[in-house]
Write a protein that holds these residues in place. Structure first.
Motif, PDB file in Angstrom:
ATOM      1  N   ALA A  22       0.771  -1.179   0.158  1.00  0.00           N
ATOM      2  CA  ALA A  22       0.018   0.031  -0.110  1.00  0.00           C
ATOM      3  C   ALA A  22       0.787   1.185   0.113  1.00  0.00           C
ATOM      4  N   GLY A  23       2.077   1.122   0.261  1.00  0.00           N
ATOM      5  CA  GLY A  23       2.953   2.214   0.258  1.00  0.00           C
ATOM      6  C   GLY A  23       2.592   3.315   1.072  1.00  0.00           C
ATOM      7  N   PRO A  24       2.479   4.695   0.557  1.00  0.00           N
ATOM      8  CA  PRO A  24       2.213   5.589   1.402  1.00  0.00           C
ATOM      9  C   PRO A  24       0.712   5.800   1.601  1.00  0.00           C
ATOM     10  N   ARG A  25      -0.410   4.972   1.086  1.00  0.00           N
ATOM     11  CA  ARG A  25      -1.743   5.051   1.208  1.00  0.00           C
ATOM     12  C   ARG A  25      -2.106   4.479   2.431  1.00  0.00           C
ATOM     13  N   LYS A  26      -2.742   5.274   3.351  1.00  0.00           N
ATOM     14  CA  LYS A  26      -3.145   5.131   4.651  1.00  0.00           C
ATOM     15  C   LYS A  26      -4.282   4.140   4.860  1.00  0.00           C
ATOM     16  N   ASN A  27      -5.423   4.343   3.865  1.00  0.00           N
ATOM     17  CA  ASN A  27      -6.626   3.612   4.046  1.00  0.00           C
ATOM     18  C   ASN A  27      -6.518   2.225   3.036  1.00  0.00           C
ATOM     19  N   VAL A  28      -6.449   1.354   3.820  1.00  0.00           N
ATOM     20  CA  VAL A  28      -6.492  -0.066   3.036  1.00  0.00           C
ATOM     21  C   VAL A  28      -7.971  -0.681   3.285  1.00  0.00           C
ATOM     22  N   GLU A  29      -8.172  -1.547   2.218  1.00  0.00           N
ATOM     23  CA  GLU A  29      -9.580  -2.242   2.325  1.00  0.00           C
ATOM     24  C   GLU A  29      -9.334  -3.671   2.335  1.00  0.00           C
ATOM     25  N   ILE A  30     -10.193  -4.515   3.115  1.00  0.00           N
ATOM     26  CA  ILE A  30      -9.970  -5.766   2.767  1.00  0.00           C
ATOM     27  C   ILE A  30     -11.322  -6.396   2.900  1.00  0.00           C
ATOM     28  N   ASP A  31     -11.623  -7.103   1.701  1.00  0.00           N
ATOM     29  CA  ASP A  31     -12.919  -7.616   1.532  1.00  0.00           C
ATOM     30  C   ASP A  31     -13.087  -8.987   1.928  1.00  0.00           C
ATOM     31  N   LEU A  32     -13.726  -9.733   3.016  1.00  0.00           N
ATOM     32  CA  LEU A  32     -13.785 -10.944   3.286  1.00  0.00           C
ATOM     33  C   LEU A  32     -15.132 -11.475   2.477  1.00  0.00           C
ATOM     34  N   PHE A  33     -14.512 -12.609   1.507  1.00  0.00           N
ATOM     35  CA  PHE A  33     -15.242 -12.937   0.247  1.00  0.00           C
ATOM     36  C   PHE A  33     -15.326 -14.443   0.130  1.00  0.00           C
ATOM     37  N   GLY A  34     -15.948 -15.015  -0.751  1.00  0.00           N
ATOM     38  CA  GLY A  34     -15.855 -16.437  -0.880  1.00  0.00           C
ATOM     39  C   GLY A  34     -16.591 -16.860  -2.353  1.00  0.00           C
ATOM     40  N   GLY A  35     -17.027 -17.765  -2.589  1.00  0.00           N
ATOM     41  CA  GLY A  35     -17.760 -18.765  -1.881  1.00  0.00           C
ATOM     42  C   GLY A  35     -18.346 -17.952  -0.400  1.00  0.00           C
ATOM     43  N   GLU A  36     -18.660 -18.799   0.567  1.00  0.00           N
ATOM     44  CA  GLU A  36     -19.251 -18.095   1.793  1.00  0.00           C
ATOM     45  C   GLU A  36     -18.338 -18.104   2.802  1.00  0.00           C
ATOM     46  N   PRO A  37     -17.686 -16.795   3.007  1.00  0.00           N
ATOM     47  CA  PRO A  37     -16.715 -16.709   4.127  1.00  0.00           C
ATOM     48  C   PRO A  37     -17.046 -17.229   5.456  1.00  0.00           C
ATOM     49  N   LEU A  38     -18.560 -17.272   5.893  1.00  0.00           N
ATOM     50  CA  LEU A  38     -18.729 -17.775   7.333  1.00  0.00           C
ATOM     51  C   LEU A  38     -18.698 -19.218   7.489  1.00  0.00           C
ATOM     52  N   MET A  39     -18.271 -19.784   6.232  1.00  0.00           N
ATOM     53  CA  MET A  39     -17.895 -21.242   6.598  1.00  0.00           C
ATOM     54  C   MET A  39     -16.432 -21.601   6.919  1.00  0.00           C
ATOM     55  N   ASN A  40     -15.878 -20.401   7.087  1.00  0.00           N
ATOM     56  CA  ASN A  40     -14.450 -20.650   7.742  1.00  0.00           C
ATOM     57  C   ASN A  40     -14.273 -19.316   8.677  1.00  0.00           C
ATOM     58  N   PHE A  41     -15.288 -19.237   9.574  1.00  0.00           N
ATOM     59  CA  PHE A  41     -15.127 -18.185  10.418  1.00  0.00           C
ATOM     60  C   PHE A  41     -13.880 -18.001  11.278  1.00  0.00           C
ATOM     61  N   ASN A  42     -13.485 -19.189  11.879  1.00  0.00           N
ATOM     62  CA  ASN A  42     -12.105 -19.008  12.314  1.00  0.00           C
ATOM     63  C   ASN A  42     -11.122 -18.495  11.825  1.00  0.00           C
ATOM     64  N   THR A  43     -10.789 -18.400  10.382  1.00  0.00           N
ATOM     65  CA  THR A  43      -9.853 -17.725   9.588  1.00  0.00           C
ATOM     66  C   THR A  43     -10.579 -16.361   9.791  1.00  0.00           C
ATOM     67  N   VAL A  44     -11.431 -15.902   9.459  1.00  0.00           N
ATOM     68  CA  VAL A  44     -12.095 -14.548   9.607  1.00  0.00           C
ATOM     69  C   VAL A  44     -11.506 -14.055  10.591  1.00  0.00           C
ATOM     70  N   LYS A  45     -11.787 -14.603  12.026  1.00  0.00           N
ATOM     71  CA  LYS A  45     -11.508 -14.008  13.130  1.00  0.00           C
ATOM     72  C   LYS A  45      -9.918 -13.592  13.290  1.00  0.00           C
ATOM     73  N   GLU A  46      -9.205 -14.670  12.935  1.00  0.00           N
ATOM     74  CA  GLU A  46      -7.815 -14.548  13.078  1.00  0.00           C
ATOM     75  C   GLU A  46      -7.300 -13.529  12.273  1.00  0.00           C
ATOM     76  N   ILE A  47      -7.729 -13.448  11.023  1.00  0.00           N
ATOM     77  CA  ILE A  47      -7.309 -12.394  10.029  1.00  0.00           C
ATOM     78  C   ILE A  47      -7.635 -10.887  10.706  1.00  0.00           C
ATOM     79  N   VAL A  48      -8.880 -10.864  11.330  1.00  0.00           N
ATOM     80  CA  VAL A  48      -9.230  -9.510  11.898  1.00  0.00           C
ATOM     81  C   VAL A  48      -8.356  -9.185  12.860  1.00  0.00           C
ATOM     82  N   GLU A  49      -8.070 -10.175  13.814  1.00  0.00           N
ATOM     83  CA  GLU A  49      -7.465  -9.841  15.033  1.00  0.00           C
ATOM     84  C   GLU A  49      -5.796  -9.524  14.567  1.00  0.00           C
ATOM     85  N   TYR A  50      -5.329 -10.142  13.585  1.00  0.00           N
ATOM     86  CA  TYR A  50      -3.998  -9.984  13.250  1.00  0.00           C
ATOM     87  C   TYR A  50      -4.042  -8.712  12.509  1.00  0.00           C
ATOM     88  N   ALA A  51      -4.929  -8.216  11.772  1.00  0.00           N
ATOM     89  CA  ALA A  51      -5.015  -6.912  11.012  1.00  0.00           C
ATOM     90  C   ALA A  51      -4.837  -5.644  11.928  1.00  0.00           C
TER      91      ALA A  51
END
Ligand code: SF4
Ligand code: SF4
Lengths: 452, 46
Positions: A140-169
């Motif tokens: 992202a270099g100098p850009r301050k605003n970063v967007e992450i879109d959690l998508f699929g398939g159905e992302p809630l089939m993998n809720f554990n990963t969703v949680k870990e990604i958010v926590e890490y982010a």
């Protein structure tokens, strides 16, 4: 094309393409504009002498001339050179994470081929997800605003990963000073209290899919056993939306197909359920698919958009308005010209990442090997392709340069362009026609509300 | 003016004066995401 005019809701509307100025004109001006650039006043007088008096025509002519001199009509395009000379670096600052190449539904129009993107059914591991977060922060270099879109398939089939990604982010946000905004797109079937709580707290936007009326939704948005989802998802979507307090974004969105060309009724059904942010969008499928939209459906589709525009004005006046995503044009502000000509940014500002960590220009290109840009572990391996996408703006699309809607549309969807024409520079024509209709409706709504 | 009512003076032209900071949100037109048209994006640099 420098000027576009059309009639809607009893108004004659004129758009000055390059300045973005919008005028409401009477019939005389509307007719004079047909000749203004090609004939001099004496010829125009002759042409319209059966309709209007000389004095009327002259007055109209002079008003047009005055606006032209003021830079509000027939404006030249002043942006081209600025854009073409912009050789600065580009930064990947938005990312679609395909959390699951799997889905618990098999919606009949799914571009992802019922969730697996024509590959193996697979879930993204937390490791790949975290590495992807690092990748986008690094790029992202100098850009301050970063967007992450959690998508699929159905992302809630993998809720554990969703949680870990958010926590890490969240942790990485603090360390790097970036501002990471999450969106999740879900079919709503797996929502429960815990997930809703989590989504509400952590997502900048949540996109909830439902196609509208029960009979419409349940023909298309079905489970593996063929049963419909409407009765299951509507209460969950309502509960989720209720949680979103003032200012927190959500969208209730669906798709219309050949099976519900009367999609006006689906939008209204969602509005009547109390949703304020609604989107019902045209399906994009190849012609031979039974659900695809075709040229001969356009009249009906346009009628529906007209009806919808009128009803939106009515409801707005009664104080019970709602937003229809594709009509939300901001005529006074909106993004700057740089953004308007470059559009979605797919392939150079925005990329999609698969469960394996492979990078593609966007979610719609996933699985097409020709378009693989690299991998989150090894970085970008195809810089040429990134350049191609970066240069895929309206000034390199001849059809768009002749199109009045270019600064609203910004060149269409690269993925649709490619899938219909095998070239990202050639617009998908049916899409263009609908886009232009929607822009007209959006502008007419604004004009109508301002007029009164 | 008698025949023409200008309801918008042209946001586009003014926007050329903006810095083009490229901080604004991403926008997708496809039917499976938030899919906004670019023209309704909010500018992060008003
Ligand atoms: S993609 Fe189509 S509607 Fe959009 S600017 Fe190009 S020609 Fe116009
Ligand atoms: S190419 Fe199309 S689907 Fe992909 S991000 Fe752009 S508008 Fe969306």
């Amino acid at each position: 094309m420098k000027l576009h005019k059309f009639k809607q809701m009893g108004m004659n509307i004129v758009i000055d393409v390059n300045s973005g100025a919008i005028h409401i004109v009477d019939d005389i001006v509307y007719d004079v504009l047909d000749y203004y650039k090609y004939k001099d006043l004496s010829e125009i007088l002759l042409n319209l002498k059966d309709k209007y008096t000389e004095e009327q025509i002259e007055e109209a002519y002079n008003e047009i001339k005055q606006l032209e001199e003021e830079g509000l009509l027939y404006t030249e395009d002043p942006y081209k050179n600025i854009i073409l000379n912009d050789n600065g670096p580009s930064y990947i600052k938005a990312m679609c994470l395909n959390i699951a190449h799997d889905c618990n539904l098999k919606c009949k129009y799914c571009f992802a081929s019922e969730g697996d993107y024509k590959g193996e059914r697979k879930l993204m591991s937390p490791e790949v997800g975290k590495r992807a977060v690092d990748f986008v922060i690094e790029n992202a270099g100098p850009r301050k605003n970063v967007e992450i879109d959690l998508f699929g398939g159905e992302p809630l089939m993998n809720f554990n990963t969703v949680k870990e990604i958010v926590e890490y982010a969240r942790k990485r946000e603090k360390e790097t000073g970036k501002n990471i905004r999450f969106t999740i797109t879900t079919n709503a079937t797996l929502l429960n209290d815990e997930k809703m709580e989590f989504i509400d707290e952590n997502m900048g936007n949540v996109v909830l899919s439902i196609d509208g009326r029960k009979e419409v939704n349940d023909k298309i948005r079905i489970r593996y056993d063929g049963t419909g989802t409407f009765d299951d998802i509507l209460p969950k979507i309502k509960a989720m939306v209720e949680k979103r307090k003032e200012g927190k974004q959500y969208y209730v969105r669906g798709t219309f197909t050949r099976e519900n060309l009367d999609f006006y009724n689906d939008v209204m059904m969602l509005a009547d359920e109390g949703f304020k942010e609604i989107s019902i969008e045209p399906v994009v499928l190849e012609d031979k698919h039974p659900l695809s939209l075709r040229e001969e459906d356009l009249d009906t589709i346009f009628e529906q958009y007209d009806k919808l525009a009128e009803e939106i004005v009515n409801r707005e006046k009664q104080g019970k308005g709602f937003k229809f995503y594709h009509f939300n044009i901001d005529v006074n502000g909106g993004p700057c010209v740089y953004k308007r000509i470059s559009g979605c940014g797919a392939g150079y500002e925005y990329v999609a990442v698969t469960p394996d960590g492979d990078i593609y220009p966007c979610h719609q290109f996933v699985g097409n090997e020709e378009f693989k840009l690299g991998n989150v572990f090894d970085g970008i391996s195809n810089d040429e392709l990134i350049k191609t996408f970066k240069n895929g703006h309206i000034y390199n699309k001849p059809k768009c340069m002749e199109c009045w809607a270019r600064f609203y549309c910004s060149g269409g969807c690269q993925a649709n362009n490619y899938s219909f024409n095998k070239d990202i520079h050639i617009p998908y024509e049916l899409g263009c026609k609908m886009m232009k209709k929607r822009v007209e409706c959006a502008i007419a709504i604004k004009a109508k509300l301002m007029e009164e | 003016m008698k025949h023409i009512k200008t309801i918008n003076m042209g946001a586009l032209k003014n926007s050329i004066a903006k810095p083009g900071c490229k901080e604004c949100a991403n926008s997708c037109q496809s039917a499976c995401k938030t899919s906004c048209t670019v023209a309704n994006l909010e500018c992060e640099n008003r």
